[in-house]
Design a protein around this motif. Structure first.
Motif, PDB file in Angstrom:
ATOM      1  N   SER A   1      46.039  38.284  36.060  1.00 27.83           N
ATOM      2  CA  SER A   1      45.446  39.625  36.015  1.00 27.83           C
ATOM      3  C   SER A   1      46.357  40.646  35.344  1.00 27.83           C
ATOM      4  CB  SER A   1      45.080  40.095  37.428  1.00 27.83           C
ATOM      5  OG  SER A   1      46.251  40.346  38.197  1.00 27.83           O
ATOM      6  N   ASP A   2      47.657  40.389  35.334  1.00 28.91           N
ATOM      7  CA  ASP A   2      48.608  41.304  34.687  1.00 28.91           C
ATOM      8  C   ASP A   2      48.868  40.949  33.223  1.00 28.91           C
ATOM      9  OD1 ASP A   2      49.058  42.908  36.912  1.00 28.91           O
ATOM     10  OD2 ASP A   2      50.577  41.549  37.717  1.00 28.91           O
ATOM     11  N   HIS A   3      48.322  39.826  32.779  1.00 28.75           N
ATOM     12  CA  HIS A   3      48.746  39.264  31.493  1.00 28.75           C
ATOM     13  C   HIS A   3      48.140  39.982  30.288  1.00 28.75           C
ATOM     14  CE1 HIS A   3      51.157  36.085  29.835  1.00 28.75           C
ATOM     15  NE2 HIS A   3      50.200  35.712  29.004  1.00 28.75           N
ATOM     16  N   ARG A   4      46.978  40.636  30.466  1.00 28.04           N
ATOM     17  CA  ARG A   4      46.335  41.309  29.339  1.00 28.04           C
ATOM     18  C   ARG A   4      46.030  42.776  29.651  1.00 28.04           C
ATOM     19  NH1 ARG A   4      47.989  37.673  26.789  1.00 28.04           N
ATOM     20  NH2 ARG A   4      46.867  36.069  25.604  1.00 28.04           N
ATOM     21  N   LYS A   5      46.789  43.364  30.546  1.00 28.56           N
ATOM     22  CA  LYS A   5      46.585  44.767  30.887  1.00 28.56           C
ATOM     23  C   LYS A   5      47.041  45.667  29.742  1.00 28.56           C
ATOM     24  CE  LYS A   5      46.540  45.397  35.877  1.00 28.56           C
ATOM     25  NZ  LYS A   5      45.477  46.402  35.863  1.00 28.56           N
ATOM     26  N   PRO A   6      46.366  46.825  29.570  1.00 32.70           N
ATOM     27  CA  PRO A   6      45.164  47.271  30.291  1.00 32.70           C
ATOM     28  C   PRO A   6      43.882  46.801  29.606  1.00 32.70           C
ATOM     29  CG  PRO A   6      45.963  49.037  28.892  1.00 32.70           C
ATOM     30  CD  PRO A   6      46.928  47.887  28.719  1.00 32.70           C
ATOM     31  N   ASP A   7      42.788  46.833  30.352  1.00 32.30           N
ATOM     32  CA  ASP A   7      41.438  46.578  29.847  1.00 32.30           C
ATOM     33  C   ASP A   7      41.333  45.214  29.178  1.00 32.30           C
ATOM     34  OD1 ASP A   7      38.784  47.121  29.413  1.00 32.30           O
ATOM     35  OD2 ASP A   7      39.113  48.229  27.554  1.00 32.30           O
ATOM     36  N   GLY A   8      41.811  44.190  29.865  1.00 34.67           N
ATOM     37  CA  GLY A   8      41.720  42.847  29.302  1.00 34.67           C
ATOM     38  C   GLY A   8      41.562  41.812  30.392  1.00 34.67           C
ATOM     39  N   GLN A   9      41.499  40.559  30.001  1.00 35.72           N
ATOM     40  CA  GLN A   9      41.432  39.477  30.976  1.00 35.72           C
ATOM     41  C   GLN A   9      42.070  38.235  30.387  1.00 35.72           C
ATOM     42  OE1 GLN A   9      37.050  39.608  31.461  1.00 35.72           O
ATOM     43  NE2 GLN A   9      37.015  37.481  30.749  1.00 35.72           N
ATOM     44  N   PHE A  10      42.490  37.338  31.282  1.00 33.52           N
ATOM     45  CA  PHE A  10      43.206  36.138  30.864  1.00 33.52           C
ATOM     46  C   PHE A  10      42.848  35.027  31.835  1.00 33.52           C
ATOM     47  CE2 PHE A  10      47.037  33.392  30.754  1.00 33.52           C
ATOM     48  CZ  PHE A  10      47.093  33.131  29.385  1.00 33.52           C
ATOM     49  N   ALA A  11      42.646  33.839  31.300  1.00 34.70           N
ATOM     50  CA  ALA A  11      42.280  32.698  32.133  1.00 34.70           C
ATOM     51  C   ALA A  11      43.379  31.645  32.116  1.00 34.70           C
ATOM     52  CB  ALA A  11      40.974  32.087  31.665  1.00 34.70           C
ATOM     53  N   VAL A  12      43.653  31.075  33.276  1.00 37.24           N
ATOM     54  CA  VAL A  12      44.580  29.956  33.409  1.00 37.24           C
ATOM     55  C   VAL A  12      43.763  28.769  33.898  1.00 37.24           C
ATOM     56  CG1 VAL A  12      46.656  29.080  34.510  1.00 37.24           C
ATOM     57  CG2 VAL A  12      46.470  31.512  33.983  1.00 37.24           C
ATOM     58  N   THR A  13      43.541  27.807  33.014  1.00 36.29           N
ATOM     59  CA  THR A  13      42.688  26.669  33.322  1.00 36.29           C
ATOM     60  C   THR A  13      43.473  25.592  34.067  1.00 36.29           C
ATOM     61  OG1 THR A  13      43.193  25.672  31.182  1.00 36.29           O
ATOM     62  CG2 THR A  13      41.265  27.118  31.299  1.00 36.29           C
ATOM     63  N   PRO A  14      42.790  24.677  34.740  1.00 36.69           N
ATOM     64  CA  PRO A  14      43.488  23.636  35.504  1.00 36.69           C
ATOM     65  C   PRO A  14      44.450  22.795  34.671  1.00 36.69           C
ATOM     66  CG  PRO A  14      41.207  23.743  36.182  1.00 36.69           C
ATOM     67  CD  PRO A  14      41.329  24.655  34.995  1.00 36.69           C
ATOM     68  N   ASP A  15      44.141  22.589  33.401  1.00 35.65           N
ATOM     69  CA  ASP A  15      45.021  21.736  32.600  1.00 35.65           C
ATOM     70  C   ASP A  15      46.261  22.467  32.098  1.00 35.65           C
ATOM     71  OD1 ASP A  15      43.591  23.358  30.890  1.00 35.65           O
ATOM     72  OD2 ASP A  15      43.393  21.844  29.313  1.00 35.65           O
ATOM     73  N   MET A  16      46.316  23.788  32.257  1.00 34.21           N
ATOM     74  CA  MET A  16      47.468  24.545  31.759  1.00 34.21           C
ATOM     75  C   MET A  16      48.272  25.203  32.875  1.00 34.21           C
ATOM     76  SD  MET A  16      45.633  28.009  30.218  1.00 34.21           S
ATOM     77  CE  MET A  16      47.103  29.015  30.034  1.00 34.21           C
ATOM     78  N   GLY A  17      47.763  25.195  34.108  1.00 34.27           N
ATOM     79  CA  GLY A  17      48.362  25.975  35.184  1.00 34.27           C
ATOM     80  C   GLY A  17      49.830  25.717  35.425  1.00 34.27           C
ATOM     81  N   ALA A  18      50.189  24.472  35.711  1.00 41.85           N
ATOM     82  CA  ALA A  18      51.573  24.150  36.067  1.00 41.85           C
ATOM     83  C   ALA A  18      52.523  24.454  34.920  1.00 41.85           C
ATOM     84  CB  ALA A  18      51.671  22.681  36.479  1.00 41.85           C
ATOM     85  N   ALA A  19      52.118  24.079  33.697  1.00 45.37           N
ATOM     86  CA  ALA A  19      52.989  24.312  32.541  1.00 45.37           C
ATOM     87  C   ALA A  19      53.154  25.799  32.264  1.00 45.37           C
ATOM     88  CB  ALA A  19      52.414  23.600  31.315  1.00 45.37           C
ATOM     89  N   TRP A  20      52.095  26.583  32.464  1.00 47.87           N
ATOM     90  CA  TRP A  20      52.167  28.029  32.223  1.00 47.87           C
ATOM     91  C   TRP A  20      53.126  28.688  33.200  1.00 47.87           C
ATOM     92  CZ3 TRP A  20      49.794  32.488  34.755  1.00 47.87           C
ATOM     93  CH2 TRP A  20      49.843  33.656  33.982  1.00 47.87           C
ATOM     94  N   VAL A  21      53.073  28.287  34.452  1.00 51.88           N
ATOM     95  CA  VAL A  21      53.969  28.857  35.463  1.00 51.88           C
ATOM     96  C   VAL A  21      55.422  28.645  35.073  1.00 51.88           C
ATOM     97  CG1 VAL A  21      54.770  28.587  37.845  1.00 51.88           C
ATOM     98  CG2 VAL A  21      52.329  28.716  37.367  1.00 51.88           C
ATOM     99  N   GLU A  22      55.729  27.490  34.503  1.00 48.51           N
ATOM    100  CA  GLU A  22      57.115  27.182  34.147  1.00 48.51           C
ATOM    101  C   GLU A  22      57.678  28.163  33.129  1.00 48.51           C
ATOM    102  OE1 GLU A  22      57.789  23.207  32.966  1.00 48.51           O
ATOM    103  OE2 GLU A  22      57.085  22.314  34.851  1.00 48.51           O
ATOM    104  N   THR A  23      56.822  28.777  32.318  1.00 51.97           N
ATOM    105  CA  THR A  23      57.303  29.672  31.251  1.00 51.97           C
ATOM    106  C   THR A  23      57.596  31.086  31.747  1.00 51.97           C
ATOM    107  OG1 THR A  23      55.089  30.465  30.603  1.00 51.97           O
ATOM    108  CG2 THR A  23      55.855  28.394  29.625  1.00 51.97           C
ATOM    109  N   LEU A  24      57.174  31.409  32.960  1.00 54.17           N
ATOM    110  CA  LEU A  24      57.239  32.790  33.433  1.00 54.17           C
ATOM    111  C   LEU A  24      58.517  33.069  34.215  1.00 54.17           C
ATOM    112  CD1 LEU A  24      53.574  33.136  34.737  1.00 54.17           C
ATOM    113  CD2 LEU A  24      54.473  33.838  32.506  1.00 54.17           C
ATOM    114  N   PRO A  25      59.007  34.315  34.159  1.00 56.28           N
ATOM    115  CA  PRO A  25      60.133  34.691  35.030  1.00 56.28           C
ATOM    116  C   PRO A  25      59.674  34.751  36.481  1.00 56.28           C
ATOM    117  CG  PRO A  25      59.323  36.600  33.817  1.00 56.28           C
ATOM    118  CD  PRO A  25      58.594  35.418  33.269  1.00 56.28           C
ATOM    119  N   VAL A  26      60.517  34.291  37.398  1.00 52.27           N
ATOM    120  CA  VAL A  26      60.133  34.284  38.812  1.00 52.27           C
ATOM    121  C   VAL A  26      59.944  35.698  39.344  1.00 52.27           C
ATOM    122  CG1 VAL A  26      61.168  32.048  39.348  1.00 52.27           C
ATOM    123  CG2 VAL A  26      62.565  34.124  39.509  1.00 52.27           C
ATOM    124  N   SER A  27      60.524  36.684  38.691  1.00 49.51           N
ATOM    125  CA  SER A  27      60.356  38.067  39.130  1.00 49.51           C
ATOM    126  C   SER A  27      58.907  38.530  39.018  1.00 49.51           C
ATOM    127  CB  SER A  27      61.256  38.996  38.310  1.00 49.51           C
ATOM    128  OG  SER A  27      60.954  38.898  36.925  1.00 49.51           O
TER     129      SER A  27
END
Length: 351
Positions: A144-170
């Motif tokens: 929900s924070d990935h395309r702010k403001p006035d946007g949207q972003f989807a994390v599909t089941p096949d990308m979820g785990a790998a996408w999390v790995e790229t993000l800062p834990v903060s």
């Protein structure tokens, strides 16, 4: 919602549009409740002291909060949500989780459902919202924070785990600044770093939170949407313009906070047994005094009396007080014939 409080103010006052706006008060002890995106370009954000905000953005315009307006707009937004699903879990006035699996409006995908909801919100309120779409709450929140403001972003089941790995834990929901700093000291700065740590390591350093961190590092979150989540407490606090040592002034502040809390309890007809008074001293040392009553606190007078007894337990004050707060918790359903009002004097106060 995008910069919700500030966006409402800009909507209602055209003179504020396109300008850096902060909801709050520019007093020496004031804090920013919300900041417009124009203000955020100067790194002005919620919870920032007002004096710091003005230092970063000298042209910053402060407007006093109008919570009754924000609540009314929030109700409009939740009415829109209810047209698409019964499974709504509010997080605050401007944010909620929705489970749209039942697909009440027969829309082809969750992506298109989010677009439809966002379009309805801007049509009915004149405000923009952003959405995160995913297969669990943790990932939807991140998205929900990935395309702010006035946007949207989807994390599909096949990308979820790998996408999390790229993000800062903060950025992870549930990892606050203190925990993020601790993780950094332990060499954990990204989701990949967190995933690389064993359960033994996480348990040693994070105790009961280890299971949660182990799961979210893999994009796992099995929590359901809970539309009936119970409110655990209601509280209000204020920061004084100057440090107080005079007991009459301190108690006046406590009584104002008790009145705010009681207004909420009375409106919602929700009553609790535990009253807590919070004090923050001039050096930011914090202290609380609590008391669990034998019966529900069912009148404003009873709440005020309990709050005064609790604040008086710290007298004489050892140093100036900058903030006081009052909270009621341990809500219970009131019986049909009511309950006896709490009986004072109080004893057994807990710090």
């Amino acid at each position: 919602m995008d910069a919700f409080f500030a966006s409402v103010e800009q909507r209602d006052d055209p003179a504020l549009r396109g300008k850096p706006v902060a909801v709050g008060y520019p007093a020496a002890r004031g804090v920013v409740a919300a900041a417009s995106y124009e203000a955020r370009r100067f790194n002005v954000r919620s919870a920032l002291p007002s004096v710091t905000a003005l230092r970063r953005c000298p042209d910053l315009i402060f407007v006093p909060p109008r919570f009754e307006v924000y609540r009314a707009v929030s109700q409009q937004i939740h009415a829109i949500f209810a047209e698409y699903t019964d499974l709504i879990q509010p997080l605050s006035l401007d944010e909620a989780y929705l489970d749209v699996t039942a697909n009440r409006q027969a829309i082809a995908t969750a992506w298109l459902t989010a677009k439809a909801i966002r379009a309805r919100i801007i049509e009915e309120t004149g405000l923009t919202a952003s959405a995160g779409i995913s297969y669990n709450k943790f990932l939807a929140k991140l998205a929900s924070d990935h395309r702010k403001p006035d946007g949207q972003f989807a994390v599909t089941p096949d990308m979820g785990a790998a996408w999390v790995e790229t993000l800062p834990v903060s950025r992870f929901h549930g990892v606050g600044p203190v925990t993020a700093e601790k993780m950094k000291r332990l060499g954990i700065e990204t989701g990949a770093d967190l995933r690389a740590k064993s359960m033994t390591f996480l348990s040693e350093h994070f105790g009961s939170s280890a299971d949660w961190y182990h799961a979210i590092a893999r994009g796992i979150d099995d929590r359901p949407i809970n539309p009936n989540r119970e409110r655990k407490s209601s509280g209000s606090e204020t920061t004084f313009d100057r440090d107080l040592t005079d007991t009459a002034e301190i108690e006046a502040g406590v009584l104002r906070m008790a009145e705010d809390v009681w207004a909420w309890c009375e409106k919602r007809q929700e009553f609790g047994r535990t009253v807590t008074v919070k004090v923050k001293f001039r050096d930011f040392q914090q202290l609380t005094r609590s008391r669990t009553m034998p019966a529900l606190v069912v009148t404003g007078a009873a709440l005020k009396e309990a709050s005064l007894h609790l604040i008086r337990s710290i007298y004489p004050v050892p140093k100036g007080i900058r903030l006081v707060g009052v909270t009621v918790s341990r809500f219970e359903v009131r019986s049909d014939d009511g309950e006896a009002e709490l009986s004072l004097p109080l004893a057994g106060m807990v710090a």
